[in-house]
Design a protein around this motif. Structure first.
Motif, short mmCIF file in Angstrom:
data_model
loop_
_atom_site.label_atom_id
_atom_site.label_comp_id
_atom_site.label_asym_id
_atom_site.label_seq_id
_atom_site.Cartn_x
_atom_site.Cartn_y
_atom_site.Cartn_z
N LEU A 50 24.57 69.94 -2.31
CA LEU A 50 25.50 69.76 -1.19
C LEU A 50 25.91 71.09 -0.55
O LEU A 50 26.99 71.21 0.03
N GLY A 51 25.09 72.11 -0.72
CA GLY A 51 25.39 73.41 -0.16
C GLY A 51 26.56 74.12 -0.82
O GLY A 51 27.02 75.14 -0.33
N LEU A 52 27.03 73.59 -1.96
CA LEU A 52 28.23 74.13 -2.58
C LEU A 52 28.01 74.85 -3.91
O LEU A 52 28.66 75.85 -4.18
N VAL A 53 27.13 74.30 -4.73
CA VAL A 53 26.97 74.84 -6.08
C VAL A 53 25.49 74.86 -6.44
O VAL A 53 24.73 73.97 -6.05
N ASN A 54 25.10 75.88 -7.18
CA ASN A 54 23.72 76.00 -7.63
C ASN A 54 23.33 74.77 -8.43
O ASN A 54 24.12 74.26 -9.23
N ILE A 55 22.10 74.31 -8.25
CA ILE A 55 21.64 73.10 -8.91
C ILE A 55 21.68 73.21 -10.44
O ILE A 55 22.01 72.26 -11.13
N GLY A 56 21.36 74.38 -10.97
CA GLY A 56 21.41 74.58 -12.42
C GLY A 56 22.82 74.48 -12.97
O GLY A 56 23.06 73.85 -14.00
N VAL A 57 23.75 75.09 -12.27
CA VAL A 57 25.16 75.04 -12.69
C VAL A 57 25.68 73.61 -12.60
O VAL A 57 26.36 73.13 -13.52
N ALA A 58 25.32 72.90 -11.53
CA ALA A 58 25.75 71.51 -11.37
C ALA A 58 25.15 70.63 -12.46
O ALA A 58 25.87 69.85 -13.11
N ALA A 59 23.84 70.73 -12.67
CA ALA A 59 23.17 69.87 -13.65
C ALA A 59 23.64 70.16 -15.07
O ALA A 59 23.95 69.25 -15.84
N TYR A 60 23.70 71.43 -15.42
CA TYR A 60 24.10 71.77 -16.79
C TYR A 60 25.60 71.57 -17.00
O TYR A 60 26.03 71.25 -18.10
N GLY A 61 26.39 71.75 -15.96
CA GLY A 61 27.82 71.42 -16.07
C GLY A 61 28.02 69.95 -16.35
O GLY A 61 28.77 69.56 -17.25
#
Length: 141
Positions: free
Chosen positions: A104-115
């Motif tokens: 969504l243009g807000l957070v890195n995909i890795g940080v989002a997925a692993y979070g």
């Protein structure tokens, strides 16, 4: 959602999803990376995938929850720690072309997925603990 399914989703993220995203010209076959860095990347991918296979076996064949949660937390938490420390070693989630995969243009995909994965692992651990406390069968978790 059961604890087994939650853990499986997390395992698939790091054992299959990340290799799918990295075995290409942006990482493993990136000629702009030093050969030594590519070797370390492939080593990390293989190691994490083998840890994932071991965890899947424990979850589905041995009905174990706690150790796969711990091992998966170490893999995912290791990424999050590396991300948080990136300024110390001048690391980045940006590819050599300057692009970065964002949600969504807000957070890195890795940080989002692993979070999200770490939250699922915590929920799986709590479900298992609740089942143990109540004396219930983990097979139904």
């Amino acid at each position: 959602m059961t604890a087994r399914v939650m853990i499986t989703i997390c395992i698939l993220l790091y054992a299959a999803g990340v290799p799918y995203l990295e075995v290409n010209e942006t990482h493993v076959f990136n000629t702009e990376w030093p050969a030594h860095a590519r070797l370390h990347n492939v080593w990390q991918l293989i190691t994490n995938s083998l840890i994932g296979v071991s965890c899947l076996w424990m979850v589905w064949a041995r009905n174990e929850i706690r150790l796969p949660v711990l091992m998966s937390t170490l893999v995912m938490g290791g990424f999050m720690l590396a991300y948080l420390l990136r300024d110390v070693y001048q690391g980045s989630m940006k590819h050599t072309d300057g692009s970065e995969v964002m949600v969504l243009g807000l957070v890195n995909i890795g940080v989002a997925a692993y979070g999200l994965g770490l939250l699922l692992l915590a929920a799986a651990f709590l479900l298992d603990a609740q089942s143990r406390y109540r004396g219930g069968s983990r097979a139904s978790v």
